[in-house]
Enzyme design. Structure first.
Site, PDB file in Angstrom:
ATOM      1  NE  ARG A  36      -4.382   0.648  10.690  1.00 47.40           N
ATOM      2  CZ  ARG A  36      -3.388   0.088  10.014  1.00 47.40           C
ATOM      3  NH1 ARG A  36      -3.523  -1.128   9.554  1.00 47.40           N
ATOM      4  NH2 ARG A  36      -2.275   0.739   9.809  1.00 47.40           N
ATOM      5  NE  ARG A  85       0.888  -4.216  11.729  1.00 45.75           N
ATOM      6  CZ  ARG A  85       1.569  -3.751  10.682  1.00 45.75           C
ATOM      7  NH1 ARG A  85       2.789  -4.180  10.421  1.00 45.75           N
ATOM      8  NH2 ARG A  85       1.037  -2.850   9.890  1.00 45.75           N
ATOM      9  NE  ARG A 122       7.178  -0.116   9.292  1.00 45.00           N
ATOM     10  CZ  ARG A 122       6.169  -0.185   8.440  1.00 45.00           C
ATOM     11  NH1 ARG A 122       6.317   0.239   7.210  1.00 45.00           N
ATOM     12  NH2 ARG A 122       5.016  -0.699   8.811  1.00 45.00           N
ATOM     13  CE  LYS A 179      -2.158  -1.120   3.762  1.00 49.52           C
ATOM     14  NZ  LYS A 179      -1.487  -2.392   4.035  1.00 49.52           N
ATOM     15  NE  ARG A 187       8.276  -3.015   5.873  1.00 48.02           N
ATOM     16  CZ  ARG A 187       6.976  -2.850   5.941  1.00 48.02           C
ATOM     17  NH1 ARG A 187       6.327  -2.294   4.942  1.00 48.02           N
ATOM     18  NH2 ARG A 187       6.290  -3.249   7.003  1.00 48.02           N
TER      19      ARG A 187
END
Length: 189
Positions: A88, A146, A135, A13, A127
């Protein structure tokens, strides 16, 4: 052009939003980026949000709705925006509907980026390696939690927006440029 990007964590996204910002000249409104900035700055909201994010849970609707409503009032959002990471939940979607109605605006499309959960775990682990662990939510256990939260709370938004005729689904497992082309084709028709 007022868009929402939906998809599980790691689906691309943020990547697609950045490309669409350049293509359409409208800002990306990423609640994740806003919250990460608050966490880094150790604001009261940031401290509260950090504990929630570190558990893999979602920040409260009241906090997020307030941030989004204020941001939608900014001048750069007048011609449109791309929402990434909001709404969300159905409650947030309903709050967004009210916000937009109050502001005399409406959504043009909701882009659903579909992606395979196991591939998403691989992407996020990669990532994390590339970013040097910048992060705190980039680890497999938090991501799997998640993904579960996404399935329970966010995936129902597909039906919500489908009922409104706004959903455009693209394959998030395709190469980035193909995903971009599919998104543009779905909103430029």
């Amino acid at each position: 052009m007022r868009l929402i990007l939906l998809g599980p964590p790691g689906a691309g996204k943020g990547t697609q939003a950045k490309i669409l910002v350049d293509a359409y000249g409208i800002p990306q409104l990423s609640t994740g980026d806003i919250l990460r900035s608050a966490i880094a700055a150790k604001t009261p909201l940031g401290i509260e949000a950090k504990a929630i994010v570190d558990r893999g849970d979602l920040v409260s609707d009241a906090i997020v709705n307030g941030i989004v409503s204020e941001r939608l009032d900014a001048d750069d959002c007048k011609p449109g925006f791309i929402l990434d990471g909001f709404p969300r939940t159905i409650a947030q979607a309903e709050a967004l509907d009210r916000m937009l109605l109050d502001k005399g605006a409406k959504l043009d499309a909701v882009i659903e980026i579909k992606a395979d959960a196991d591939e998403l775990v691989r992407r996020v682990i990669q990532r994390a390696k590339e970013s040097g662990g910048a992060r705190t939510d980039d680890n497999e256990d938090v991501l799997r939690k998640r993904l579960g939260v996404y399935q329970d709370q966010t995936a129902p938004l597909v039906a919500y927006y489908s009922d409104k005729g706004l959903i455009r689904t693209v394959d998030g497992m395709a190469p980035v440029d193909e995903v971009t082309a599919a998104i543009k084709a779905s909103i430029d028709h």
